[in-house]
Design a protein around this motif. Structure first.
Motif, short mmCIF file in Angstrom:
data_model
loop_
_atom_site.label_atom_id
_atom_site.label_comp_id
_atom_site.label_asym_id
_atom_site.label_seq_id
_atom_site.Cartn_x
_atom_site.Cartn_y
_atom_site.Cartn_z
N TYR A 22 0.86 -1.18 0.00
CA TYR A 22 0.00 0.00 0.00
C TYR A 22 0.89 1.23 0.00
CZ TYR A 22 -4.34 -2.51 0.72
OH TYR A 22 -5.43 -3.32 0.54
N VAL A 23 0.50 2.23 -0.79
CA VAL A 23 1.26 3.48 -0.88
C VAL A 23 0.26 4.65 -0.85
CG1 VAL A 23 3.20 2.51 -2.18
CG2 VAL A 23 1.22 3.39 -3.42
N PRO A 24 0.73 5.84 -0.46
CA PRO A 24 -0.16 7.00 -0.51
C PRO A 24 -0.53 7.38 -1.95
CG PRO A 24 1.78 7.47 0.83
CD PRO A 24 2.00 6.14 0.19
N ALA A 50 -7.79 3.54 -1.24
CA ALA A 50 -6.45 3.05 -0.91
C ALA A 50 -5.81 2.57 -2.21
CB ALA A 50 -6.53 1.90 0.10
N PHE A 51 -4.46 2.53 -2.22
CA PHE A 51 -3.74 2.25 -3.46
C PHE A 51 -2.63 1.24 -3.22
CE2 PHE A 51 -5.06 6.70 -3.17
CZ PHE A 51 -6.09 6.67 -4.09
N ILE A 52 -2.56 0.26 -4.11
CA ILE A 52 -1.53 -0.77 -4.04
C ILE A 52 -0.60 -0.59 -5.23
CG2 ILE A 52 -1.04 -3.24 -4.11
CD1 ILE A 52 -3.83 -3.70 -2.86
N GLN A 53 0.70 -0.47 -4.95
CA GLN A 53 1.70 -0.42 -6.02
C GLN A 53 2.26 -1.83 -6.15
OE1 GLN A 53 3.72 2.95 -6.86
NE2 GLN A 53 4.80 1.94 -8.52
N VAL A 54 2.20 -2.37 -7.37
CA VAL A 54 2.73 -3.69 -7.68
C VAL A 54 3.94 -3.49 -8.58
CG1 VAL A 54 2.27 -5.92 -8.77
CG2 VAL A 54 0.42 -4.72 -7.57
N THR A 55 5.10 -3.94 -8.14
CA THR A 55 6.31 -3.88 -8.96
C THR A 55 6.81 -5.29 -9.16
OG1 THR A 55 6.87 -1.71 -8.09
CG2 THR A 55 8.64 -2.94 -9.17
N VAL A 56 6.92 -5.69 -10.42
CA VAL A 56 7.40 -7.02 -10.78
C VAL A 56 8.84 -6.85 -11.26
CG1 VAL A 56 6.98 -9.04 -12.24
CG2 VAL A 56 5.09 -7.59 -11.56
N ASN A 57 9.75 -7.69 -10.77
CA ASN A 57 11.15 -7.59 -11.16
C ASN A 57 11.39 -8.24 -12.52
OD1 ASN A 57 11.15 -6.65 -8.55
ND2 ASN A 57 12.61 -8.11 -7.77
N ASP A 58 10.53 -7.91 -13.46
CA ASP A 58 10.59 -8.40 -14.83
C ASP A 58 10.14 -7.27 -15.75
OD1 ASP A 58 11.20 -11.30 -14.39
OD2 ASP A 58 9.32 -11.20 -13.30
N PRO A 59 10.78 -7.09 -16.91
CA PRO A 59 10.38 -6.02 -17.82
C PRO A 59 9.17 -6.40 -18.67
CG PRO A 59 12.20 -7.22 -18.76
CD PRO A 59 11.96 -7.82 -17.39
N ALA A 60 8.61 -5.40 -19.33
CA ALA A 60 7.53 -5.63 -20.29
C ALA A 60 8.07 -5.40 -21.71
CB ALA A 60 6.35 -4.72 -19.99
N TYR A 61 9.33 -5.76 -21.91
CA TYR A 61 9.99 -5.65 -23.22
C TYR A 61 11.06 -6.72 -23.31
CZ TYR A 61 13.03 -2.98 -20.11
OH TYR A 61 13.81 -2.60 -19.04
N ASP A 62 11.42 -7.10 -24.53
CA ASP A 62 12.43 -8.15 -24.71
C ASP A 62 13.85 -7.55 -24.76
OD1 ASP A 62 12.77 -7.10 -27.29
OD2 ASP A 62 11.65 -8.72 -28.25
N LEU A 102 2.46 -1.45 -11.80
CA LEU A 102 1.07 -1.07 -12.03
C LEU A 102 0.45 -0.70 -10.70
CD1 LEU A 102 -0.88 -3.76 -11.25
CD2 LEU A 102 0.24 -4.57 -13.29
N GLY A 103 -0.68 -0.05 -10.78
CA GLY A 103 -1.38 0.37 -9.57
C GLY A 103 -2.76 -0.22 -9.51
N ILE A 104 -3.18 -0.53 -8.31
CA ILE A 104 -4.53 -1.02 -8.08
C ILE A 104 -5.21 -0.04 -7.12
CG2 ILE A 104 -5.99 -2.93 -7.33
CD1 ILE A 104 -3.50 -4.74 -7.48
N GLY A 105 -6.30 0.56 -7.57
CA GLY A 105 -7.13 1.37 -6.69
C GLY A 105 -8.16 0.45 -6.05
N VAL A 106 -8.25 0.48 -4.72
CA VAL A 106 -9.19 -0.39 -4.01
C VAL A 106 -10.09 0.46 -3.11
CG1 VAL A 106 -7.73 -2.45 -4.10
CG2 VAL A 106 -7.47 -0.88 -2.21
N ARG A 107 -11.18 -0.12 -2.66
CA ARG A 107 -12.16 0.66 -1.89
C ARG A 107 -11.70 0.99 -0.48
NH1 ARG A 107 -14.91 -2.31 1.65
NH2 ARG A 107 -14.91 -4.55 1.36
N ALA A 108 -10.74 0.22 0.06
CA ALA A 108 -10.22 0.46 1.40
C ALA A 108 -8.93 -0.34 1.56
CB ALA A 108 -11.24 0.00 2.46
N ARG A 109 -8.17 -0.04 2.60
CA ARG A 109 -6.96 -0.82 2.87
C ARG A 109 -7.41 -2.16 3.45
NH1 ARG A 109 -1.18 0.80 4.75
NH2 ARG A 109 -0.38 -1.25 5.35
N LEU A 110 -7.28 -3.19 2.63
CA LEU A 110 -7.76 -4.52 2.98
C LEU A 110 -6.61 -5.52 2.89
CD1 LEU A 110 -11.03 -4.22 0.92
CD2 LEU A 110 -10.90 -4.47 3.40
#
Length: 181
Positions: free
Chosen positions: A79-81, A98-110, A149-157
């Protein structure tokens, strides 16, 4: 009538003595979930690339799946501000409380810089209308071997993160966000 009075008195005595009183209230977690809402991470790296992002609904949670064309590397989910874009640090506007930041240690390019995941609409990766927890899923970019990517959610769950093998040589990073505590 006499039998009725006898039964009535017997029932009243049982209630008064606690023989038929309700049991103690239990605070069992929603759907048996015991995940929590603190950061979840794995520092590993891999040679896989992000190929797709999709969502689904479950009775107890909403699910985000990131498809990769190889083995899942590491990740950081928290969760991030405010969710920020990779590289620039610019904010990614999201609906929700509330907002969740998802960072994957993989690129979206070859290896040649060719995109392996290029969403049609960076602000709405999937349609989450009608989802109980998710309000929006947006792309935050891919930079220097990381994709966010970011996920907007209705509350910190509470949420959980795990990897699944397949299909074929690919894998999936799964983020489940509960509907309630």
């Amino acid at each position: 009538m006499k039998t009725f009075r006898v039964w009535f008195i017997a029932i009243m005595l049982a209630v008064a003595s606690g023989l038929v009183a309700p049991g103690p209230a239990s605070a069992a977690p929603y759907c048996g979930l015991v995940w929590g809402s603190l950061v979840k991470s794995n520092p590993a790296m891999s040679q896989a690339q992000v190929t797709n992002v999709r969502t689904g609904q479950h009775y107890c949670f909403d699910r985000l799946v990131i498809d990769l064309n190889g083995r899942v590397g590491g990740y950081t989910v928290r969760y991030v501000p405010q969710v920020t874009q990779d590289g620039s640090g610019l904010p990614v506007p999201l609906r929700g409380q509330a907002f969740i930041q998802v960072t994957v240690n993989d690129p979206a390019y070859d290896q040649n810089g060719k995109s392996t995941y290029n969403p049609g609409n960076r602000k709405e990766l999937t349609n989450v209308t009608g989802y109980q927890t998710f309000r929006q899923v947006a792309w935050a970019g891919s930079f220097e071997g990381y994709s966010s990517l970011g996920i907007g959610v209705r509350a910190r769950l509470p949420f959980r993160v795990f990897a699944l093998e397949g299909p074929a040589a690919g894998s999936r990073l799964v983020i489940d966000v509960a509907h309630f505590w």
